[in-house]
Write a protein that holds these residues in place. Structure first.
Motif, short mmCIF file in Angstrom:
data_model
loop_
_atom_site.label_atom_id
_atom_site.label_comp_id
_atom_site.label_asym_id
_atom_site.label_seq_id
_atom_site.Cartn_x
_atom_site.Cartn_y
_atom_site.Cartn_z
N TRP A 292 -1.64 2.32 -13.87
CA TRP A 292 -1.69 1.35 -12.77
C TRP A 292 -3.10 0.80 -12.64
O TRP A 292 -4.08 1.52 -12.76
N CYS B 101 0.85 -1.19 0.00
CA CYS B 101 0.00 0.00 0.00
C CYS B 101 0.89 1.24 0.00
O CYS B 101 2.05 1.19 0.42
N CYS B 102 0.36 2.36 -0.46
CA CYS B 102 1.16 3.58 -0.60
C CYS B 102 0.45 4.78 0.03
O CYS B 102 -0.77 4.88 -0.03
N TRP C 203 -3.85 10.58 0.60
CA TRP C 203 -4.71 9.43 0.35
C TRP C 203 -3.87 8.17 0.30
O TRP C 203 -2.66 8.21 0.15
N GLY D 138 -3.04 4.66 -1.53
CA GLY D 138 -3.09 3.91 -2.78
C GLY D 138 -2.96 2.44 -2.44
O GLY D 138 -2.00 2.02 -1.81
N TRP D 139 -3.96 1.66 -2.81
CA TRP D 139 -3.91 0.22 -2.53
C TRP D 139 -2.97 -0.45 -3.50
O TRP D 139 -2.60 0.12 -4.52
N HIS E 269 0.12 8.72 -0.43
CA HIS E 269 0.33 9.78 -1.42
C HIS E 269 -0.09 11.12 -0.84
O HIS E 269 -0.96 11.19 0.03
N ASN F 139 -5.52 -1.36 -9.97
CA ASN F 139 -5.63 -1.84 -8.60
C ASN F 139 -5.75 -3.36 -8.56
O ASN F 139 -6.48 -3.94 -9.36
N GLN G 165 -10.43 4.73 3.91
CA GLN G 165 -9.36 5.73 3.88
C GLN G 165 -9.34 6.55 5.17
O GLN G 165 -8.29 6.79 5.75
N ASP H 134 -9.53 -3.45 -4.45
CA ASP H 134 -10.29 -2.22 -4.54
C ASP H 134 -11.60 -2.36 -3.78
O ASP H 134 -12.01 -3.48 -3.46
#
Length: 97
Positions: free
Chosen positions: A65, A38-39, A48, A50-51, A41, A67, A81, A70
């Motif tokens: 990219w 996971c990220c 947020w 990013g999965w 950002h 997902n 989130q 999701d």
């Protein structure tokens, strides 16, 4: 809000590249799973999650990219989130440079 019931951030690593500020794994014990890659950002003061995703090449040759994991609707995505982001920010504050 979503109840993560013991969810926690694992292996947070600071990484600065474009909007990316870090990568981590999310442990969800109530579901018996760990979401790896996971990220975190940030752009223009907004943060947020990013999965995990995989790169692919669009028909025009540009990289995008897709997902791997999701949410099935935006409401669920935003609720998760809201629950995860404070955990990620706490892990980021504790992570070594």
């Amino acid at each position: 809000m979503t109840d993560l019931r013991g969810g926690k951030i694992l292996n947070f690593k600071k990484l600065q590249k474009n909007t990316l500020h870090g990568i981590f794994d999310l442990e969800l014990p109530f579901a018996g799973m760990i979401l790896r890659g996971c990220c975190l950002h940030e752009k223009e003061g907004k943060r947020w999650i990013g999965w995990n995703a995989k790169p692919y090449e669009k028909q025009d040759g540009t990289k995008s990219w897709e997902n791997i994991v999701d949410s099935y609707d935006n409401k669920s995505k935003y609720l998760l989130q809201e629950e995860v982001l404070p955990l990620v920010l706490a892990a980021m504050a504790e992570a070594p440079r």
